[in-house]
Design an enzyme around this catalytic site. Structure first.
Site, PDB file in Angstrom:
ATOM      1  CE  LYS A 277       7.363 -12.511 -35.177  1.00  0.00           C
ATOM      2  NZ  LYS A 277       9.196 -11.926 -35.251  1.00  0.00           N
TER       3      LYS A 277
ATOM      4  NE  ARG B 147       8.220  -5.899 -30.654  1.00  0.00           N
ATOM      5  CZ  ARG B 147       7.448  -6.122 -31.910  1.00  0.00           C
ATOM      6  NH1 ARG B 147       6.916  -8.119 -32.374  1.00  0.00           N
ATOM      7  NH2 ARG B 147       7.019  -5.313 -31.835  1.00  0.00           N
TER       8      ARG B 147
END
Length: 274
Positions: free
Chosen positions: A221, A255
């Protein structure tokens, strides 16, 4: 704290953290390496996740990157039907999560195409992928309670304090509807500045007060690559570092795009913790 969740009648222990591999059946996810659209690509990705040690596969049909376009519900359903049927055929024993914020989509994925878990990035309908309130015929909270599947409740709140306050209300509402298995996701990258993301990570252990299992998704991210002046393609090392910190602070599910590396991180942290 030892947690377990009921997945399709199977009691799944989270005493040892698990890895959830990301499978994006979409053309525009922020990390280009995760985009899988053809039948062969979807099948190979599902097989890869399981082969590398992933116990869960999170199937999504729209991008949640900042500025992403909304995907019409009909198109989301079409993509998910195709992907879920392939995943179920190729790795029938895998635990499959559907990544959607639409209650009607969640219902069809569970009832018709075999999804085991609903992963909701909208915090129960507070926001869509572009910060727009969702208006549908059904409530996500009521839908997952009726379906009887584990529910991943992601927060779009910017601080630990607001997160805990909102979650306290959310969990109370879910419990009143009969929802049993709830997994919390602090929502790194959602509704948070770069500094706020790191502040939440720094205080992640405070979320243990909720007494619910915690999922952490930081994989590649912008909180990593913007800080390090890179790109999603160069963010694996930073992802691994943050995953290790999250595990030390109580995360039970990671995740990730890179399953093998996450599985190895779990093994190292487990040895460190004895």
């Amino acid at each position: 704290m030892d947690f377990s969740i009921n997945v399709g009648g199977r009691l799944l222990s989270l005493e040892s953290p698990l890895v959830m591999g990301i499978l994006n059946c979409t053309p525009d996810s922020f990390f280009s390496g995760s985009r899988k659209q053809t039948e062969r690509e979807i099948a190979e990705r599902a097989q890869q996740i399981v082969a590398e040690g992933g116990r869960m596969i999170d199937v999504g049909a729209f991008s949640t990157r900042p500025g992403a376009d909304e995907v019409p519900m009909e198109e989301e359903l079409r993509r998910l039907q195709t992907a879920l049927q392939i995943v179920r055929r190729e790795v029938p024993d895998a635990i499959v999560s559907v990544d959607t914020y639409r209650p009607l989509v969640a219902r069809r994925c569970v009832e018709e195409w075999g999804a085991d878990i609903v992963n909701d990035v909208s915090e129960g309908g507070r926001t869509g992928i572009v910060g727009v309130a969702i208006h549908e015929e059904e409530s996500m909270f009521a839908t997952v309670a009726q379906l009887g599947v584990p529910y991943i409740l992601m927060s779009v709140q910017p601080t630990i304090e607001t997160m805990l306050k909102t979650w306290a209300d959310d969990v109370l509402q879910l419990r009143s509807l009969g929802q049993k298995d709830i997994i919390l996701d602090p929502g790194f990258g959602f509704g948070k500045t770069l500094d706020e993301n790191y502040a939440v990570m720094g205080e992640l252990e405070k979320l243990a007060v909720m007494e619910l299992p915690l999922l952490v998704g930081v994989s590649r991210k912008s909180m990593i690559w913007k800080l390090l002046d890179g790109t999603p393609d160069t963010a694996l090392n930073g992802t691994t570092a943050l995953n290790a910190i999250a595990l030390l602070k109580g995360a039970k599910i990671l995740r990730v795009h890179d399953v093998k590396e996450a599985v190895e991180t779990i093994e190292i942290v487990k040895r460190l913790k004895g």
